[in-house]
Design a protein around this motif. Structure first.
Motif, short mmCIF file in Angstrom:
data_model
loop_
_atom_site.label_atom_id
_atom_site.label_comp_id
_atom_site.label_asym_id
_atom_site.label_seq_id
_atom_site.Cartn_x
_atom_site.Cartn_y
_atom_site.Cartn_z
N ILE A 53 83.41 79.65 4.23
CA ILE A 53 83.08 80.59 5.29
C ILE A 53 81.88 80.05 6.04
CG2 ILE A 53 82.35 82.98 5.80
CD1 ILE A 53 85.15 82.76 4.67
N GLU A 73 86.27 81.05 9.08
CA GLU A 73 86.63 80.33 7.85
C GLU A 73 87.38 79.07 8.23
OE1 GLU A 73 89.93 79.88 6.68
OE2 GLU A 73 90.88 80.95 8.33
N ARG A 115 90.26 83.24 3.70
CA ARG A 115 90.72 84.27 4.63
C ARG A 115 90.34 85.66 4.12
NH1 ARG A 115 96.91 83.50 5.68
NH2 ARG A 115 96.51 85.37 6.92
N GLU A 118 86.56 86.00 4.74
CA GLU A 118 86.28 86.19 6.16
C GLU A 118 86.49 87.64 6.56
OE1 GLU A 118 87.83 84.33 10.41
OE2 GLU A 118 89.29 84.85 8.84
#
Length: 314
Positions: A53, A73, A115, A118
């Motif tokens: 990140i 990210e 993900r 994020e």
């Protein structure tokens, strides 16, 4: 009772304003931070080429927190940072002057993990309202196995400890506790009593608490309807921002303003001024709820005893 944490900082070039790394013992995560002027050095580090990140930070005088931020990210974070370093006419971002990279020392973070992180970090930043996010969308959390979710939530909790040490308060939510007595760990208070400020003639009452070193006025507190401290005062712009972003709204009867959410102030005096609508000394205006002790008296509790102990031990 809170346990202590050891955060290890390494100044890569020996200067406090340059590139640095931060980590916590027994945490697989690693944080690397650098000013934009040191981006080249950051891109050369192996941590920047991993999955992780990144956070871009810049000034935003018009927002309450005074910052703008972008959270992203990448499988190779360095490539994303390189793209953002371009000018805006080349699809880059001009606003930022500092980059933060969060990755894993054991390289076990996957694209799915990144993900998930994020999405969660964007949500936390929006809830904290410490900065104006420039992210165009808020991606929904990706579905992960239960064990992975637990690992990522632990990653987030550790990051929320490390980042404020670096001056990054993006995810610090102004939460308060409802317990009046304070607790002590090795002589250090971990929370505070609830403080109250009252303007009897105006029927205004506000409550606040100092949590994690920050003075926070609690949601539902009231404040004077109008600023009466004169134009040009240092807190007039802060009062205007609080009204513009919906933190302060008129009460149903229009007699006062009301805090719609918990709000962190730079000092007890700043909080007192916003509540009173004029300059105020927060050290004397805020009183421990149910007692006659001022914030200033509470703040210096134990100082005399500590000095007496030090003298007796010499």
């Amino acid at each position: 009772m809170s346990a202590g944490k050891s955060v290890r900082l390494f100044l890569a070039d020996g200067t406090p304003g340059g590139l640095l790394t931060a980590e916590i013992m027994n945490w697989t995560g690693l944080v690397v931070a650098a000013p934009r002027s040191d981006l080249a050095a950051l891109l050369k580090r192996p941590e920047a080429t991993r999955t992780g990140i990144y956070i871009l930070l810049g000034d935003d005088p018009s927002s309450l927190g005074g910052q703008m931020a972008y959270i992203g990210e990448g499988d190779d974070v360095s490539k994303r940072l390189y793209q953002h370093a371009r000018s805006e006419d080349q699809n880059g971002k001009d606003f930022w002057d500092r980059a933060i990279v969060l990755t894993s020392k054991d390289t076990n973070l996957t694209k799915a993990h990144a993900r998930y992180l994020e999405s969660r970090f964007i949500t936390l930043a929006m809830q904290a309202s410490r900065a104006r996010l420039t992210n165009g969308t808020t991606p929904p959390p990706i579905v992960l196995p239960e064990a992975d979710v637990s690992d990522m939530e632990y990653f987030i909790e550790q990051a929320k400890i490390v980042l404020p040490v670096l001056g990054v308060n993006l995810f610090r939510s102004p939460t308060t506790t409802t317990t009046v007595p304070h607790t002590e760990v090795a002589g250090t208070r971990t929370d505070s009593p609830v403080f109250e400020m009252t303007l009897k003639k105006s029927g205004i009452t506000a409550t606040a608490q100092e949590v994690d070193g920050e003075f926070t006025v609690i949601e539902g507190s009231s404040a004077r309807l109008k600023w009466t401290g004169g134009e040009g005062h240092s807190y007039t712009s802060l009062r205007a921002k609080l009204e513009q972003d919906g933190t302060l709204v008129p009460t149903p009867d229009g007699s006062a303003m009301r805090f719609t959410r918990n709000h962190v102030f730079a000092s007890p005096s700043a909080a007192a001024a916003i509540v009173a609508g004029r300059s105020a000394n927060g050290r004397t205006e805020w009183l421990v709820q149910g007692a006659r002790r001022t914030y200033g008296q509470w703040e210096t509790e134990g100082v005399e005893e500590a000095m007496k102990e030090e003298v007796s031990n010499e």
